[in-house]
Every structure is written in structure tokens, then in C-alpha cells.
Design an enzyme around this catalytic site. Structure first.
Site, PDB file in Angstrom:
ATOM      1  N   ASN A 117      -5.597   0.315  -3.678  1.00 54.15           N
ATOM      2  CA  ASN A 117      -4.690  -0.667  -4.281  1.00 54.15           C
ATOM      3  C   ASN A 117      -4.830  -1.996  -3.555  1.00 54.15           C
ATOM      4  O   ASN A 117      -5.593  -2.118  -2.608  1.00 54.15           O
ATOM      5  CB  ASN A 117      -3.241  -0.150  -4.277  1.00 54.15           C
ATOM      6  CG  ASN A 117      -2.747   0.103  -2.866  1.00 54.15           C
ATOM      7  OD1 ASN A 117      -2.647  -0.810  -2.065  1.00 54.15           O
ATOM      8  ND2 ASN A 117      -2.446   1.362  -2.560  1.00 54.15           N
TER       9      ASN A 117
ATOM     10  N   ASP B 280      -0.142   7.013  -4.662  1.00 53.15           N
ATOM     11  CA  ASP B 280       0.670   8.138  -5.143  1.00 53.15           C
ATOM     12  C   ASP B 280      -0.192   9.313  -5.584  1.00 53.15           C
ATOM     13  O   ASP B 280       0.242  10.448  -5.559  1.00 53.15           O
ATOM     14  CB  ASP B 280       1.553   7.675  -6.307  1.00 53.15           C
ATOM     15  CG  ASP B 280       2.650   6.730  -5.831  1.00 53.15           C
ATOM     16  OD1 ASP B 280       3.154   6.936  -4.707  1.00 53.15           O
ATOM     17  OD2 ASP B 280       2.979   5.773  -6.561  1.00 53.15           O
TER      18      ASP B 280
ATOM     19  N   LYS C 146     -22.728  11.308  -5.589  1.00 58.27           N
ATOM     20  CA  LYS C 146     -22.263  10.176  -6.395  1.00 58.27           C
ATOM     21  C   LYS C 146     -22.257  10.535  -7.890  1.00 58.27           C
ATOM     22  O   LYS C 146     -23.248  11.054  -8.404  1.00 58.27           O
ATOM     23  CB  LYS C 146     -23.207   8.991  -6.133  1.00 58.27           C
ATOM     24  CG  LYS C 146     -22.740   7.718  -6.755  1.00 58.27           C
ATOM     25  CD  LYS C 146     -23.728   6.597  -6.473  1.00 58.27           C
ATOM     26  CE  LYS C 146     -23.426   5.418  -7.377  1.00 58.27           C
ATOM     27  NZ  LYS C 146     -24.497   4.430  -7.363  1.00 58.27           N
TER      28      LYS C 146
ATOM     29  N   PRO D 223       1.276  13.537  -0.908  1.00 60.02           N
ATOM     30  CA  PRO D 223       2.567  13.751  -0.247  1.00 60.02           C
ATOM     31  C   PRO D 223       3.285  12.414  -0.095  1.00 60.02           C
ATOM     32  O   PRO D 223       2.634  11.387   0.113  1.00 60.02           O
ATOM     33  CB  PRO D 223       2.178  14.303   1.128  1.00 60.02           C
ATOM     34  CG  PRO D 223       0.761  13.878   1.338  1.00 60.02           C
ATOM     35  CD  PRO D 223       0.139  13.805  -0.024  1.00 60.02           C
TER      36      PRO D 223
ATOM     37  N   PHE E 219       9.857   0.644   2.076  1.00 61.05           N
ATOM     38  CA  PHE E 219       9.672  -0.535   1.234  1.00 61.05           C
ATOM     39  C   PHE E 219       9.715  -0.115  -0.227  1.00 61.05           C
ATOM     40  O   PHE E 219       9.382   1.017  -0.559  1.00 61.05           O
ATOM     41  CB  PHE E 219       8.315  -1.201   1.529  1.00 61.05           C
ATOM     42  CG  PHE E 219       8.394  -2.167   2.675  1.00 61.05           C
ATOM     43  CD1 PHE E 219       8.561  -1.706   3.972  1.00 61.05           C
ATOM     44  CD2 PHE E 219       8.333  -3.539   2.453  1.00 61.05           C
ATOM     45  CE1 PHE E 219       8.662  -2.590   5.028  1.00 61.05           C
ATOM     46  CE2 PHE E 219       8.423  -4.432   3.499  1.00 61.05           C
ATOM     47  CZ  PHE E 219       8.590  -3.965   4.790  1.00 61.05           C
TER      48      PHE E 219
ATOM     49  N   LYS F 124      15.663   4.618  -4.025  1.00 57.42           N
ATOM     50  CA  LYS F 124      14.716   5.060  -2.990  1.00 57.42           C
ATOM     51  C   LYS F 124      15.423   5.349  -1.671  1.00 57.42           C
ATOM     52  O   LYS F 124      15.081   6.286  -0.958  1.00 57.42           O
ATOM     53  CB  LYS F 124      13.670   3.954  -2.781  1.00 57.42           C
ATOM     54  CG  LYS F 124      12.266   4.471  -2.870  1.00 57.42           C
ATOM     55  CD  LYS F 124      11.291   3.399  -3.198  1.00 57.42           C
ATOM     56  CE  LYS F 124      11.020   3.388  -4.694  1.00 57.42           C
ATOM     57  NZ  LYS F 124      10.007   2.443  -5.084  1.00 57.42           N
TER      58      LYS F 124
ATOM     59  N   LYS G  75      14.742   9.013  -0.480  1.00 60.51           N
ATOM     60  CA  LYS G  75      13.858   9.174   0.682  1.00 60.51           C
ATOM     61  C   LYS G  75      14.646   9.217   1.997  1.00 60.51           C
ATOM     62  O   LYS G  75      14.066   9.249   3.067  1.00 60.51           O
ATOM     63  CB  LYS G  75      12.817   8.064   0.704  1.00 60.51           C
ATOM     64  CG  LYS G  75      12.039   7.991  -0.628  1.00 60.51           C
ATOM     65  CD  LYS G  75      10.723   7.303  -0.494  1.00 60.51           C
ATOM     66  CE  LYS G  75      10.052   7.168  -1.854  1.00 60.51           C
ATOM     67  NZ  LYS G  75       8.642   6.807  -1.763  1.00 60.51           N
TER      68      LYS G  75
HETATM   69  O1  C5P Z   1       7.990   5.558  -4.217  1.00 61.31           O
HETATM   70  P1  C5P Z   1       7.338   4.316  -3.726  1.00 61.31           P
HETATM   71  O2  C5P Z   1       5.846   4.436  -3.566  1.00 61.31           O
HETATM   72  O3  C5P Z   1       7.704   3.088  -4.472  1.00 61.31           O
HETATM   73  O4  C5P Z   1       7.971   4.135  -2.266  1.00 61.31           O
HETATM   74  C1  C5P Z   1       7.580   3.124  -1.409  1.00 61.31           C
HETATM   75  C2  C5P Z   1       7.901   3.512   0.012  1.00 61.31           C
HETATM   76  O5  C5P Z   1       7.550   4.858   0.251  1.00 61.31           O
HETATM   77  C3  C5P Z   1       7.105   2.689   0.998  1.00 61.31           C
HETATM   78  O6  C5P Z   1       7.858   2.569   2.171  1.00 61.31           O
HETATM   79  C4  C5P Z   1       5.864   3.560   1.208  1.00 61.31           C
HETATM   80  O7  C5P Z   1       5.270   3.288   2.455  1.00 61.31           O
HETATM   81  C5  C5P Z   1       6.443   4.961   1.127  1.00 61.31           C
HETATM   82  N1  C5P Z   1       5.529   5.957   0.536  1.00 61.31           N
HETATM   83  C6  C5P Z   1       5.110   7.005   1.307  1.00 61.31           C
HETATM   84  N2  C5P Z   1       4.277   7.956   0.785  1.00 61.31           N
HETATM   85  C7  C5P Z   1       3.897   7.892  -0.510  1.00 61.31           C
HETATM   86  C8  C5P Z   1       4.336   6.841  -1.312  1.00 61.31           C
HETATM   87  C9  C5P Z   1       5.154   5.880  -0.749  1.00 61.31           C
HETATM   88  O8  C5P Z   1       5.459   7.063   2.481  1.00 61.31           O
HETATM   89  N3  C5P Z   1       3.092   8.819  -0.992  1.00 61.31           N
END
Ligand code: C5P
Length: 437
Positions: free
Chosen positions: A216, A285, A295, A314, A337, A351, A355
Site C-alpha cells: 500500500n 488486511d 514467477k 492477523p 490509527f 476501532k 481493538k
Molecule cells: O482496521 P484498520 O486497518 O483500519 O485499523 C487500523 C489500525 O489497526 C492501525 O493502528 C493499524 O496499525 C492496526 N492494524 C493492525 N493489524 C492489521 C490491520 C491494522 O495492527 N492487520
């Protein structure tokens, strides 16, 4: 955010003492960099230093008369060693030679530099540079220890490498950029001293085949700025970073990772002994369910379309949050974030709960002046207690504001108050925190 925190050298009088060593040529760059940070640099040279670098060079770079001789009446009446000693907010001696280290340790006042140092109450930062055997000499070590213990001096470097005397080993003056950072740190509040902060930054790269990955646009700038701010304010910082083109901040431990699962392993291990974990990384994600051993080939025509099946990665933040709530892991502060393109506050708040963190920093990544890649960010802090929508700011400013929250939260940790409750200038449900400021 006060400029004294985000730009600690701005408006400060920094006396730059230059001694007679080959690294004196680097003092020119140092003077330039200190000036760039907003410092009023006043160069003081030893007699030997003038054999290595011209006074005119430092005078031109600092825009100030260079002080070399307190015993010359015209110089002393123009500059005055006591006046300079009083005006200094910081004295940086770079390069600090073995000879000058010895003179300063003895409390000598036999030239302009030693007189200013002895007469000043400003903090003293030394950047030693000398032959490896001089550096290793118990006398030099003892002199430096005395300057640190008795006079409260700080020391940056020396680094190891090829020395001008053809020896290899420690004795090389720290790089000018690192000396500037040490100077900034000397003038910054050390309100995270003794704290361990883990920061994640950058994207993750999820391999498709030996040459391709899914990634990304995260530049890592926000996370690196947080790591730099926390380190500058005294924390011991572990930066866990995905691939970026950024130079890690000085004085920070760095782990480079690629995939989300590597970032998870590093972060969960580091979180065990941390006071705060700040997850600024843009973790992918999804990852390709299978990594192709060779390849992927295009096949041409209608046959050419490839389908990559994805598995969910995860969620590192959620994993650490859950462990904290369920297993009682002793992590005082957890910050996440939320990069959103709409409903920033609502999404950030969701979130926060899902989280189980103490603070979610929401930002609208659809704005051109905020979020990915740019140097500025407009964020809203969301805690259990409410929101604080912040104006557009440099990422360094946002980073220091996050560090302020860590400092407040750590001070409260152990009390019943939510760790990162908002500051007094916000109201619950004020509805203003949509990330657009
Ligand atoms: O769910 P989202 O990706 O929007 O969440 C963002 C937050 O979760 C950020 O702090 C990112 O570093 C963390 N994150 C994570 N592991 C993932 C996805 C996001 O720790 N797989």
C-alpha cells in the site's frame, strides 16, 4: 504545540566550540544545520582549530563574528566571553579533542572556548574526535567522566571507522546530523525518560511470488515522526517498520519487517516489556493465500487473467488489545490509527472499542494535505472520554501531540482515570472531530 517542543533549537543561542582536529571541517556543516533548525550560532574556535578551518567560513555560515581570543582587546570588547557564556542556551563542542577535553575537565580558562565553557551555566554537549589510542587512554576516559559526572556534560559519539591518523576504531566525530539531534534532545523536555515505546510504521508487503507483492501507499512518515519525537523526549524506542525509503531516526532501535505476520511477531514480542505501543503501520488486511514458488507467467489473450486468492491477515493491534484485556498483559498504553475516507470519528470510535486501545488517531486519507506520503496531517484524537480535532500540522507536530498523550496517560496509569482521557480543551460529543479540522 509549542515550538519549544517541536523545534527545540529555534531562537536558542548555541555556542559552537570548535577545536583543532581534522573533524573541524565538519563543524562548518554542523553550524549550517544548527542554523537551519533556527539556532543563533556563535562560533568559538581554539587557536589550533583555525589551522584546520578558516574563521571566515564559520563567520559566513553563522552570520556572526567568530570568537578566538579573549586576550585580544578588540575581540573581547566586541564579543566578551562572559556575555557569550551568559547568552548561551547550549554549548556544543565539536570536535572535542583530547586536549580540550582535558583542559575543560581541569576547569581551565586559558582560551576563549575554555573561558566560555567555565563561565556558562548552559548545558554542555561534547562530540569527541581523536586518535583511537587517545580515546582509549584512561586519562581521556577519566577527563570525560569528570565532565559528565561533575559538570553534567553530555557526550555524542564518537563513532568507529577509519580515522585520519590511519587507525581504525572509535574516535570519529559523530555525524553533524546526529550532533544536531543530540543538541535538540538536550533542549527538549525528557518527559518520557525511562519509558519504553514501541512504534510500528510503514506498509507491509505481502508476497505474491518471488518478485511481486501486495502493498500500500504508506510512506512510514507518521510512524517515524512518532519514533523520533519519543526518542527526543527520552524514551527508549523500538521502531518496527515495513519497507520505506526513510532514514530511521537517530538513537532508535529498528527492526525491519516485510509481511504482516513478521510485524505481528516482532510487535507482540516487543509489547511485552513496553510502556506504550503506537501502531502507525498500515498493515495489509489481506495476503495472497499461497505464495507462488516461481514467477507467475502471463499467458496472453483470455487465458491471461490471473486470480489471486487472499487470506485475512492477523490484526496486530486487536491481538495486543485483546491480550491486554483478557490476559491482563501489563501494557499501560495502546494507540491505534484509523485512516479513513469518510466518517472518521465514528470509525475511529468503533476501532477504539473493537481493538481495545486507549487512543485512536483518526485521519482522513482522502484529503490531499493529510495522510499518506505528505508531510502534514490533520487528525482527531478519539478516546473513551471524547474527541480532540486538531488543526492541520506537520507530522512532527502531530507526533509530539501523541507523545504528550503518552506522557499524560503514563502519569495516570495505575489510577482509575482512562489512560488517555482528552485534554481540558475538548468537550464530550462536540461533533467537531471529523478529521477535517
Ligand atoms: O482496521 P484498520 O486497518 O483500519 O485499523 C487500523 C489500525 O489497526 C492501525 O493502528 C493499524 O496499525 C492496526 N492494524 C493492525 N493489524 C492489521 C490491520 C491494522 O495492527 N492487520
Amino acid at each position: 504545540m509549542a515550538e519549544s517542543v517541536t523545534r527545540p533549537l529555534a531562537g536558542k543561542t548555541v555556542v559552537l566550540g570548535v577545536c583543532g582536529g581534522i573533524a573541524a571541517y565538519k563543524a562548518a556543516e554542523l553550524a549550517r544545520l544548527l542554523g537551519k533548525q533556527g539556532a543563533d550560532v556563535r562560533a568559538v574556535m581554539t587557536a589550533h582549530a583555525t589551522a584546520f578551518i578558516g574563521e571566515l567560513t564559520l563567520q559566513t555560515l553563522t552570520g556572526r563574528r567568530v570568537f578566538t581570543d579573549p586576550f585580544q582587546l578588540t575581540q573581547e570588547s566586541e564579543i566578551g566571553h562572559i556575555e557569550l557564556a551568559d547568552a548561551a542556551d547550549l554549548i556544543v563542542v565539536a570536535p572535542a579533542t583530547a586536549n580540550t577535553v582535558a583542559r575543560l575537565a581541569a576547569g581551565a580558562a586559558d582560551d576563549a572556548l575554555a573561558s566560555v565553557v567555565l563561565a556558562s551555566r548552559a548545558p554542555l554537549l561534547l562530540a569527541p574526535s581523536m586518535n583511537v589510542n587517545m580515546w582509549d587512554s584512561p586519562l581521556t576516559r577519566d577527563n570525560l567522566r569528570r565532565l559528565v559526572d561533575v559538570a553534567g556534560a553530555r557526550v555524542v559519539g564518537p563513532g568507529a571507522g577509519f580515522l585520519a591518523c590511519r587507525w581504525v576504531g572509535p574516535g570519529r566525530m559523530a555525524e553533524p546530523g546526529d550532533i544536531v539531534e543530540a543538541a535538540a534532545r538536550t533542549l527538549s523536555p525528557q518527559d518520557l525518560a525511562g519509558r519504553r515505546v514501541v512504534v510500528t510504521a510503514g506498509p507491509t508487503y505481502e508476497p505474491v511470488d518471488p518478485v511481486r507483492f501486495v502493498g500500500n501507499r504508506s510512506s512510514g512518515k507518521m510512524g517515524y515522526a512518532i519514533a523520533a519525537a519519543a526518542a527526543r523526549r527520552g524514551a527508549s524506542v523500538h521502531l518496527i517498520t515495513g519497507p520505506t525509503s526513510l532514514e530511521p531516526p537517530p538513537g532508535v532501535d529498528v527492526s525491519h519487517v516485510g509481511e504482516a505476520r513478521e510485524m505481528r511477531d516482532e510487535t507482540t514480542a516487543a509489547a511485552g516489556s513496553a510502556d506504550a505501543v503506537v501502531m502507525a503501520a498500515a498493515v495489509a488486511d489481506f495476503r495472497p493465500r499461497e505464495v507462488q514458488a516461481s514467477k507467475l507467467k502471463k499467458r496472453g489473450g483470455d487465458e491471461g487473467a490471473a486470480t489471486i486468492e487472499m487470506s485475512e491477515n492477523p490484526d496486530i493491534l486487536a491481538t495486543i488489545g485483546a491480550r491486554r484485556s483478557e490476559r491482563g498483559d501489563a501494557l499501560p498504553i495502546l494507540v491505534g490509527f484509523a485512516a479513513e475516507t469518510e466518517d472518521v470519528v465514528e470509525n475511529a470510535r468503533a476501532k477504539l472499542a473493537r481493538k481495545r486501545c486507549d487512543l485512536v488517531v483518526g485521519n482522513d486519507v482522502s484529503a490531499v494535505d493529510a495522510g499518506f506520503s505528505v508531510d502534514t496531517n490533520r487528525v482527531v484524537f478519539v478516546t473513551e472520554d471524547g474527541e480532540e480535532a486538531r488543526e492541520l500540522d506537520e507530522k512532527a507536530g502531530v507526533a509530539h501531540a501523541i507523545v504528550d498523550r503518552l506522557v499524560d496517560g503514563l502519569a495516570r496509569a495505575g489510577s482509575d482515570a482512562p489512560h488517555l482521557a482528552r485534554r481540558a480543551n475538548t468537550r464530550r460529543g462536540d461533533g467537531g472531530g471529523d478529521g477535517d479540522g
